[in-house]
Design a protein around this motif. Structure first.
Motif, short mmCIF file in Angstrom:
data_model
loop_
_atom_site.label_atom_id
_atom_site.label_comp_id
_atom_site.label_asym_id
_atom_site.label_seq_id
_atom_site.Cartn_x
_atom_site.Cartn_y
_atom_site.Cartn_z
N ILE A 92 -100.99 27.09 38.68
CA ILE A 92 -100.87 28.32 37.88
C ILE A 92 -101.50 28.11 36.51
N ALA A 93 -101.27 26.94 35.91
CA ALA A 93 -101.87 26.63 34.61
C ALA A 93 -103.40 26.68 34.70
N GLU A 94 -103.95 26.08 35.75
CA GLU A 94 -105.41 26.07 35.93
C GLU A 94 -105.96 27.48 36.06
N GLU A 95 -105.27 28.33 36.82
CA GLU A 95 -105.72 29.72 36.97
C GLU A 95 -105.72 30.46 35.63
N LEU A 96 -104.86 30.01 34.70
CA LEU A 96 -104.76 30.65 33.38
C LEU A 96 -105.62 29.95 32.34
N GLY A 97 -106.33 28.89 32.74
CA GLY A 97 -107.16 28.16 31.80
C GLY A 97 -106.36 27.28 30.85
N VAL A 98 -105.15 26.90 31.27
CA VAL A 98 -104.29 26.05 30.44
C VAL A 98 -104.47 24.60 30.87
N ASN A 99 -104.57 23.71 29.91
CA ASN A 99 -104.71 22.29 30.19
C ASN A 99 -103.43 21.77 30.84
N VAL A 100 -103.56 21.20 32.04
CA VAL A 100 -102.37 20.75 32.76
C VAL A 100 -101.64 19.63 32.04
N SER A 101 -102.32 18.92 31.16
CA SER A 101 -101.65 17.84 30.42
C SER A 101 -100.64 18.39 29.41
N SER A 102 -100.69 19.70 29.16
CA SER A 102 -99.74 20.29 28.21
C SER A 102 -98.42 20.70 28.89
N ILE A 103 -98.31 20.51 30.21
CA ILE A 103 -97.08 20.84 30.92
C ILE A 103 -96.00 19.85 30.50
N ASN A 104 -94.89 20.38 30.06
CA ASN A 104 -93.77 19.58 29.56
C ASN A 104 -92.85 19.24 30.73
N LEU A 105 -92.74 17.96 31.07
CA LEU A 105 -91.90 17.54 32.20
C LEU A 105 -90.47 17.32 31.73
N GLN A 106 -89.53 17.89 32.46
CA GLN A 106 -88.11 17.74 32.16
C GLN A 106 -87.42 17.18 33.41
N PRO A 107 -87.26 15.85 33.48
CA PRO A 107 -86.69 15.23 34.68
C PRO A 107 -85.34 15.80 35.12
N ALA A 108 -84.50 16.22 34.19
CA ALA A 108 -83.17 16.73 34.56
C ALA A 108 -83.24 17.98 35.42
N ILE A 109 -84.34 18.73 35.34
CA ILE A 109 -84.46 19.96 36.13
C ILE A 109 -84.43 19.64 37.62
N TYR A 110 -84.90 18.47 38.01
CA TYR A 110 -84.98 18.14 39.44
C TYR A 110 -83.61 18.19 40.12
N ARG A 112 -77.18 23.74 34.44
CA ARG A 112 -76.99 23.27 33.06
C ARG A 112 -78.25 22.59 32.52
N ALA A 113 -78.97 21.87 33.38
CA ALA A 113 -80.22 21.22 32.97
C ALA A 113 -81.28 22.27 32.64
N TYR A 114 -81.30 23.36 33.40
CA TYR A 114 -82.23 24.45 33.12
C TYR A 114 -81.92 25.06 31.75
N LEU A 115 -80.64 25.29 31.51
CA LEU A 115 -80.23 25.86 30.23
C LEU A 115 -80.63 24.94 29.08
N GLY A 116 -80.42 23.64 29.26
CA GLY A 116 -80.82 22.68 28.24
C GLY A 116 -82.31 22.69 27.97
N ALA A 117 -83.10 22.84 29.03
CA ALA A 117 -84.56 22.90 28.87
C ALA A 117 -84.97 24.13 28.08
N VAL A 118 -84.30 25.26 28.32
CA VAL A 118 -84.64 26.52 27.65
C VAL A 118 -84.15 26.53 26.20
N THR A 119 -82.91 26.11 25.99
CA THR A 119 -82.34 26.20 24.64
C THR A 119 -82.97 25.20 23.69
#
Length: 168
Positions: free
Chosen positions: A67-85, A90-97
């Protein structure tokens, strides 16, 4: 100021087997096509997230990258949040807040059932079960990311790969 959270469930992945860890499951051909279709739909509708956050699991990260590539966004800018896995809603909420107020449109890539629970928790909407590759758009009026909690958002749109592939 309005904030928009886009929750995207990873696209279709290869089946689970004893040879491959769940974390390492990759998108299959259908999942690759679903991700590309969603990315093209985002681009065609001028949806440009300011920040990409993803589970580091292969299938979620690959969905985010396509999706990032289709939008012309550099994939290296994707922020990885291991807790989401496997950290639950609660991990999703932490990532958003934890997101900076400099960003107004956040896209987060994750897994069922947690991503569906999280969308329903934030919006009070009944989504059932988000489809693979599906995107739920939740808007928050006059809230900071750190203030977001139960039923503070409005589900404004829900799109699936099947719907957008039909749009083309």
């Amino acid at each position: 100021m309005k904030k928009t959270l886009i929750l995207v469930r990873h696209a279709t992945a290869e089946d689970q087997s004893f040879r491959i860890k769940d974390f390492d499951r990759n998108l299959n051909n259908k999942g690759l096509a679903e991700s590309a279709a969603m990315g093209k739909w985002f681009a065609a509708n001028d949806i440009k997230p300011d920040i990409f956050i993803s589970s580091p699991a292969s299938r979620a990260l690959k969905t985010a990258e396509i999706i990032a590539e289709e939008l012309g966004v550099n994939v290296s800018s994707i922020n990885l949040q291991p807790a989401i896995y496997d950290g639950g809603p609660r991990a999703y909420l932490g990532a958003v807040t934890g997101v900076s107020e400099n960003f107004t449109i956040l896209v987060l890539f994750g897994h069922n059932p947690d991503i569906t629970y999280f969308a329903e928790y934030l919006s009070g909407a009944n989504l059932g079960s988000m489809k693979k590759g599906g995107a739920a758009f939740i808007e928050f009026e006059n809230q900071k990311w750190e203030e977001i909690s139960a039923k503070t958002g409005n589900l404004t749109l829900y799109k699936t790969p099947k719907q957008v592939q039909g749009d083309e």
